[in-house]
Structures are given as structure tokens and as C-alpha cells.
Design a protein around this motif. Structure first.
Motif, PDB file in Angstrom:
ATOM      1  N   UNK A 155      39.217 -30.795  54.604  1.00 55.68           N
ATOM      2  CA  UNK A 155      39.347 -29.692  53.654  1.00 55.68           C
ATOM      3  C   UNK A 155      40.817 -29.518  53.300  1.00 55.68           C
ATOM      4  N   UNK A 156      41.073 -29.222  52.026  1.00 57.97           N
ATOM      5  CA  UNK A 156      42.456 -29.056  51.619  1.00 57.97           C
ATOM      6  C   UNK A 156      42.586 -28.562  50.196  1.00 57.97           C
TER       7      UNK A 156
ATOM      8  N   UNK B 282      44.612 -40.527  51.328  1.00 57.71           N
ATOM      9  CA  UNK B 282      44.861 -39.566  50.261  1.00 57.71           C
ATOM     10  C   UNK B 282      46.344 -39.562  49.913  1.00 57.71           C
ATOM     11  N   UNK B 283      46.618 -39.228  48.665  1.00 55.74           N
ATOM     12  CA  UNK B 283      48.001 -39.092  48.226  1.00 55.74           C
ATOM     13  C   UNK B 283      48.484 -37.674  48.539  1.00 55.74           C
ATOM     14  N   UNK B 284      49.551 -37.536  49.275  1.00 59.09           N
ATOM     15  CA  UNK B 284      50.056 -36.184  49.571  1.00 59.09           C
ATOM     16  C   UNK B 284      50.552 -35.451  48.333  1.00 59.09           C
TER      17      UNK B 284
ATOM     18  N   UNK C 149      46.636 -31.640  49.798  1.00 62.56           N
ATOM     19  CA  UNK C 149      47.261 -31.172  51.031  1.00 62.56           C
ATOM     20  C   UNK C 149      46.179 -30.651  51.982  1.00 62.56           C
ATOM     21  N   UNK C 150      45.801 -31.435  52.994  1.00 61.70           N
ATOM     22  CA  UNK C 150      44.747 -30.990  53.917  1.00 61.70           C
ATOM     23  C   UNK C 150      45.202 -29.788  54.737  1.00 61.70           C
ATOM     24  N   UNK C 151      44.284 -28.866  54.985  1.00 58.93           N
ATOM     25  CA  UNK C 151      44.581 -27.778  55.921  1.00 58.93           C
ATOM     26  C   UNK C 151      43.659 -27.815  57.133  1.00 58.93           C
ATOM     27  N   UNK C 152      42.619 -28.679  57.102  1.00 61.02           N
ATOM     28  CA  UNK C 152      41.787 -28.872  58.295  1.00 61.02           C
ATOM     29  C   UNK C 152      41.030 -30.188  58.167  1.00 61.02           C
ATOM     30  N   UNK C 153      40.697 -30.767  59.318  1.00 62.43           N
ATOM     31  CA  UNK C 153      39.833 -31.944  59.319  1.00 62.43           C
ATOM     32  C   UNK C 153      39.083 -31.987  60.649  1.00 62.43           C
ATOM     33  N   UNK C 154      37.870 -32.532  60.571  1.00 59.26           N
ATOM     34  CA  UNK C 154      37.023 -32.595  61.756  1.00 59.26           C
ATOM     35  C   UNK C 154      36.298 -33.935  61.796  1.00 59.26           C
ATOM     36  N   UNK C 155      36.165 -34.482  62.988  1.00 58.74           N
ATOM     37  CA  UNK C 155      35.294 -35.631  63.208  1.00 58.74           C
ATOM     38  C   UNK C 155      33.958 -35.071  63.676  1.00 58.74           C
ATOM     39  N   UNK C 156      32.940 -35.223  62.858  1.00 64.21           N
ATOM     40  CA  UNK C 156      31.652 -34.572  63.109  1.00 64.21           C
ATOM     41  C   UNK C 156      30.718 -35.517  63.849  1.00 64.21           C
ATOM     42  N   UNK C 157      30.474 -35.216  65.109  1.00 67.72           N
ATOM     43  CA  UNK C 157      29.576 -36.031  65.927  1.00 67.72           C
ATOM     44  C   UNK C 157      28.196 -35.388  65.949  1.00 67.72           C
TER      45      UNK C 157
ATOM     46  N   UNK D 194      40.402 -25.628  46.124  1.00 71.62           N
ATOM     47  CA  UNK D 194      40.034 -26.109  47.459  1.00 71.62           C
ATOM     48  C   UNK D 194      38.977 -27.191  47.319  1.00 71.62           C
ATOM     49  N   UNK D 195      39.159 -28.273  48.043  1.00 73.51           N
ATOM     50  CA  UNK D 195      38.216 -29.388  48.008  1.00 73.51           C
ATOM     51  C   UNK D 195      37.810 -29.741  49.430  1.00 73.51           C
TER      52      UNK D 195
END
Length: 333
Positions: A167-168, A134-136, A140-148, A175-176
Motif C-alpha cells: 500500500x502506498x 516500483x519507481x520511487x 511511495x509505499x507506507x506499508x507492505x505485508x507478506x500474506x501467508x 492511495x493504491x
């Protein structure tokens, strides 16, 4: 008199341009790409994964030179898909590790874009993962998760690649939520189909949880689904108006035994399909690139197919056996 008429014309043109600048909303595009880059491995042996097929000593003779040729080819594709500027988001499937992404974003021609990236760390036996560039300046991400996938979704056992949920905030202020995925392949027939259904069930629960906490859920799900949008495994994603597939009618991103199949997909939440919303899908919808250098003749079945890196163990030097898929979101103010 002619001079007076010309001056009046210029004044009218100036007023008309000022009117347009007030009457017409400003518009900006945000471009998304999803791309399975087919075994983007480095040349180093990882003792924890089965990456032996992509080493300098393997039958494929995966050397540093071939590795860098592939990195530069992928960077060329990504840059070309941006048109006048590089895409804002790029979801990648089949990348091995953080080192590969660092080389792609910082040591190939993409370094000028200043991409940042997030990726999963799956339990996949071969060690392949999904990632999001992603282009900063756009996001601007505020959270990320690796979903297992939880164990109760896998009654038959087996390994399923993690999904990446990021999410950001967009540059528009919205918010996306982006989910990047790579569903199980079709090599194992019915068992693989059941595994894809399990991943979809879990994906639905994630989408529903996002929808429950967002005032306006702007959700993008994209990646290699290894199935058509009309399959029984993927149909539940569109139930209850949850998401809509915008790639179902494309001509095909992957060719198998002479038949084009659309197995790389993009799903959007309803808010992104509302043209009355300031942030919405471009009228163009989803599209495939028409760059002929991504294709090669298919001798056995005729026609053309994506020019992949290897045919079996024979090095061809192409980019991938998949075509990338693109779409734009527009926002107006």
C-alpha cells in the motif's frame, strides 16, 4: 498585405494553443506489468530449499554465465515494455531471493531506472517468491505485508506461496493497494484447483478488508493465477462487483500443448474503471507485447510459443515460458 495576414495567422495559432492548454486537462500514465519470469534462480545452493535443479552441477548446468544472460534478457523485456520510459510497477513471479532482485535492479541495465522492490519469503519448497518493483518517483509505499494463507484455509495441507500486499501513495496523491500473487500450479489436478479456490477465498477477505478502510479503494491484483478468469476457482473474485478482470479476453500469455491460455491476470477495483475519475484505466485496457523475439516456433503443434529458458533440461536461452501482461492507469489534473 501578405505579411499582415501571416501575422494574424500566427496570433490565431498562439491563442488556440493557449486555449488548449487551459481547456484540456494534463494527463499522465502509470504503467503496470505482471510477468512470470520462469525460475529466476541464482547459482548458489540454498540448504533450506529444493533449488538443486538450478546449480552449475545440475543436469541443467545453471552457470553464472547463463544466470547473467537471463537477468539481462529480463531487463531488456521490462525496459521495452515501458515504451518511452520504463514501467512504473513490475510484479514478478518465480524469483528466488533478494540477491536475484538486487542483481536485476542494480547490476543489469535496469540500474538506470532506480527501481526499488519488495518481495515475499514464502514456505514454497523450491523457494520461489513474488516481488514488486516500483519507481520511487511514481510510488511511495507506507506499508507492505507478506500474506501467508492461514491454516484453516488448507484443510488438505500442502504448501501455497505467499501473496504480497503493498500500500502506498501514487505521484497523483491517490492511495493504491497492489496485491501480487502466484497461485498453485495445475499439475495436481483437482487438489490444485481446490488450493487455488482457497487462495482466492483468502484474497477476497484481504480485498474486502482494504475496501472497508479506504474512502476510494484503488486496488490492483495481478500475477500468475494458473487458471482462466472463467474458471470456478477465479469467478468469486468478480462477485458483488468486488473486482473486474481486464485480461479475460486476451489471446493468451502461456501456451500448453499447442493452445494459448490466458492465465496471467489483472483485476481492478471499480473505482479504477470509472473514466470520470481522475485516476482510471486507459482505454487501451490490458495488452500483450507483440515482440517476435519473445517467441519461437513450436515444432510439435505448429505456430509459436514463448521462448523459454529451458526445454526440459536442454538450455534454449530464452526469457520465459510466459508472456508479460501490461496496462496503464491514467490520471488527469
Amino acid at each position: 498585405m501578405y505579411r499582415d495576414f501571416a501575422n494574424v495567422g500566427r496570433l490565431f495559432l498562439l491563442c488556440w494553443m493557449m486555449f488548449l492548454s487551459v481547456a484540456l486537462p494534463a494527463q499522465e500514465r502509470i504503467r503496470f506489468v505482471t510477468y512470470n519470469v520462469e525460475n529466476l534462480f541464482d547459482c548458489k545452493d540454498d540448504s533450506l530449499t529444493k533449488d538443486e535443479d538450478f546449480l552449475p552441477t545440475s543436469l541443467r548446468r545453471w552457470t553464472e554465465r547463463r544466470y547473467w544472460e537471463k537477468l539481462h534478457a529480463v531487463s531488456r523485456v521490462v525496459a521495452a515494455l515501458g515504451g518511452d520510459r520504463a514501467p512504473d510497477f513490475v510484479a514478478l513471479c518465480e524469483v528466488e531471493n533478494d540477491s536475484v532482485l538486487h542483481d536485476l535492479t542494480c547490476r543489469s541495465s535496469l540500474w538506470t531506472v532506480r527501481y526499488k522492490y519488495l518481495m515475499t519469503s514464502s514456505s514454497d519448497p523450491r523457494g520461489i517468491d513474488v516481488a514488486l518493483l516500483y519507481k520511487p518517483t511514481s510510488f511511495r509505499p507506507f506499508s507492505h505485508r507478506s500474506l501467508r494463507l492461514p491454516a484453516h484455509y488448507l484443510p488438505e495441507g500442502g504448501h501455497v506461496r505467499d501473496m504480497l500486499c503493498v500500500s502506498g501513495l501514487l505521484v497523483s496523491g491517490d492511495t493504491l493497494d497492489v496485491i501480487a500473487c502466484h497461485l498453485p500450479s495445475r499439475l495436481n489436478g483437482r487438489k490444485a484447483a481446490r488450493l487455488r479456490s482457497s487462495v482466492v477465498d483468502y484474497m477476497i477477505s484481504v480485498v474486502d478488508s482494504i475496501t472497508a478502510i479506504r474512502r476510494v479503494p484503488n486496488i490492483v491484483v495481478m500475477g500468475d493465477f494458473n487458471d482462466t478468469s472463467h474458471s470456478g476457482a477465479l469467478l468469486p473474485l468478480g462477485s458483488r462487483g468486488r473486482l473486474k478482470c481486464i485480461t479475460g479476453e486476451l489471446g493468451g500469455s502461456y501456451r500448453y500443448k499447442g493452445h494459448w491460455q490466458q492465465i496471467d491476470h489483472i483485476y481492478l477495483s471499480p473505482a479504477l474503471l470509472d473514466t470520470a475519475s481522475p485516476l482510471h484505466l486507459s482505454p487501451r485496457g490490458a495488452w500483450l507485447p507483440d515482440d517476435t523475439w519473445l517467441l519461437e516456433p513450436e515444432p510439435l503443434y505448429g505456430g509459436y510459443r514463448p521462448r523459454r529458458t529451458y526445454n526440459g533440461v536442454r538450455y534454449v536461452g530464452g526469457v520465459s515460458d510466459h508472456l508479460p501482461v501490461c496496462f496503464d492507469l491514467l490520471f488527469e489534473w
